[in-house]
Design an enzyme around this catalytic site. Structure first.
Site, mmCIF file in Angstrom:
data_model
loop_
_atom_site.group_PDB
_atom_site.id
_atom_site.type_symbol
_atom_site.label_atom_id
_atom_site.label_comp_id
_atom_site.label_asym_id
_atom_site.label_seq_id
_atom_site.Cartn_x
_atom_site.Cartn_y
_atom_site.Cartn_z
ATOM 1 N N GLN A 429 -5.001 -8.478 -8.482
ATOM 2 C CA GLN A 429 -5.016 -9.935 -8.570
ATOM 3 C C GLN A 429 -6.233 -10.417 -7.783
ATOM 4 O OE1 GLN A 429 -1.149 -9.692 -6.804
ATOM 5 N NE2 GLN A 429 -0.207 -10.832 -8.490
ATOM 6 N N HIS A 442 -7.009 -5.668 -3.199
ATOM 7 C CA HIS A 442 -6.020 -4.609 -3.127
ATOM 8 C C HIS A 442 -5.539 -4.249 -4.530
ATOM 9 C CE1 HIS A 442 -3.921 -8.478 -2.600
ATOM 10 N NE2 HIS A 442 -2.833 -7.929 -3.116
#
Length: 495
Positions: A429, A442
């Protein structure tokens, strides 16, 4: 052990020291007559010492030896070379391929092999710290669990005793000439590596790691050059016949075409009744000139890595800007995720607005770490992050990005094996409008099982909301610690 050094540092230092002593004696006798001379010489002396100090910062040592099946004796030889290189001011010493041993049979070789966590590499790590020097272990027999084979592994250890780089030999020397009764088949007992290694950022420049037979493949060296290498290494145990014909020619060619320094430590002499090596360990500069070479037998040589000169060569002969990428295939630059030692339990990693403790990490590469999750969407949901704080993917450098995705690939494969599944969601995201709540790049890795959601796309809804809201059912630390410990052991066994 003999030292043959084509670097001017030791002689020049001795000359300056002797001249200074002579001037001080003369000045004591004729103070007024020598004041102007003294001032002039002091300026020259100061400039020369600064030059020597600068040279010492970029000195490398190359080693030459005759390894046998006696591991203790081989280690004693390299230990002495490391100590001498450090005393002479080298920042990095390059040891040859098979510096741990050259066995008399495949069976003996397998018997003598150790893994990276074994006592041999630990001893080299201790030597690096004791001598304040980086050590390139040009190739050791790295035991693995792949059908009784080994990796031929090149390790770089920094002066803090940490592994800074790893490369598993990719091109294996398989030659069979029945009429000459020649059979050298490395693949019988060595497992080939899968990719070009990440560059090692050392005190003397960015080092690209190769081993011996890799020198015959220009695509390999060009890949390292495109990654930004200043130095390319070919620690070797060249046969006498091929060494006489091709050794220096190949090394000089690789230096000229990549405009890099080429450093080639080497085995020499008779190892046993079946095997001999050519020797002639040498350093080549970016113009293709041999600037250092070991003498016969066990020996050591010094060379200066001059990055200003390297850049001058590249400016004046800009071959990389002249390449016609549109008319031929450019060698692909692929960097592996590099497994490193895991952090201490109390280590702290920055993860956006929060932190991650070392005990939660189960895998670490040069630029990335993987750790267990406080709130899982599915069992085995883990995260991979870049070590360098980066809010978004466009903030990352190419080598960091390559390492992140290759680490994610390795972690995904491992998690699927660990959980016995064959599918995963791998999700990023990137930015708040994409659902990113932690301001740090991440990668979510979620092992998937049949029918774990009624509708498959429900996983994305759960992922968007799993760590948001006033009442989040966070996992207990004991549960996370247990999972991290199990994954550490599992991934260690996969290496």
């Amino acid at each position: 052990m003999h030292l043959f050094c084509r670097c001017i540092f030791p002689k020049q230092l001795s000359l300056v020291t002797n001249q200074t002593s002579a001037l001080l004696i003369f000045s004591a006798r004729n103070n007024s007559a020598t004041s102007a001379l003294s001032v002039s010489f002091q300026r020259t002396y100061s400039t020369t010492v600064k030059m020597i100090d600068s040279m010492k910062q970029s000195l490398v040592a190359i080693a030459q030896m005759t390894a046998t099946s006696d591991k203790a004796e081989n280690f004693a030889i390299t230990k002495k070379q490391i100590q001498e290189a450090s005393t002479l001011g080298a920042k990095v010493i390059f040891l040859p391929e098979a510096c741990d041993y050259i066995a008399e049979s495949h069976a003996q070789s397998l018997e003598l092999a150790e893994n990276i966590d074994g006592p041999l590499i630990k001893s080299y790590c201790e030597l690096a710290v004791q001598n304040h020097i980086w050590i390139s272990i040009g190739g050791f027999h790295n035991r693995c669990s792949l059908g009784g084979k080994m990796y031929n592994t090149h390790l770089v250890i920094d002066s803090d005793g940490k592994i800074a780089g790893r490369y598993d030999k990719t091109h294996l020397f398989d030659v069979e000439i029945p009429e000459k009764k020649i059979k050298l088949k490395e693949s019988d007992y060595i497992e080939k590596g899968g990719s070009v290694a990440l560059l090692v950022e050392s005190p003397v420049g960015k080092i690209g790691l190769g081993i011996c037979y890799d020198v015959r493949f220009p695509e390999f060296s060009l890949s390292l050059a495109h990654m930004g290498a200043d130095i390319i290494t070919y620690p070797s145990a060249f046969t006498v016949a091929t060494g006489l014909a091709h050794w220096e020619t190949l090394l000089r060619a690789r230096a000229i075409e990549t405009q890099c320094y080429v450093v080639a430590a080497a085995q020499t002499g008779i190892h046993n009744s079946k095997r001999s090596s050519y020797g002639h360990a040498m350093v080549i500069d970016p113009w293709g000139t041999v600037i250092a070479q070991c003498r016969e037998g066990t020996s050591l040589a010094l060379a200066m890595i001059d990055l200003e000169y390297l850049n001058k060569v590249r400016r004046e002969m800009p071959v990389f800007t002249h390449r016609r990428h549109e008319i031929y295939h450019q060698p692909t630059c692929v960097s592996p995720s590099l497994p490193l030692s895991l952090p201490e339990e109390d280590a702290v990693f920055v993860f956006g607005q929060v932190t991650v403790r070392g005990w939660a990490v189960f895998y670490q590469s040069r630029h990335s770490v993987a750790f267990v999750n406080r709130k899982c969407v599915v069992p085995g949901h883990v995260l991979v992050i870049p070590l360098k704080p980066s809010k978004r993917i466009p903030d990352m450098k190419a080598d960091e990005l390559a390492d992140l995705f290759l680490t994610s690939q390795r972690v995904q494969r491992g998690m699927e094996l660990f959980h016995g599944v064959s599918s995963s969601n791998v999700d990023i995201q990137d930015g708040p409008d994409a659902g990113q709540s932690i301001q740090h790049v991440h990668v979510h890795i979620l092992p998937r099982r049949p029918n774990d959601f009624k509708e498959n796309d429900q996983v994305y809804v759960e992922l968007k909301n799993h760590d948001k809201g006033p009442k989040i059912d966070w996992r207990e630390e004991d549960d996370m610690r247990k999972e991290a410990a199990e994954l550490r052991n599992f991934f260690k066994a996969l290496m």
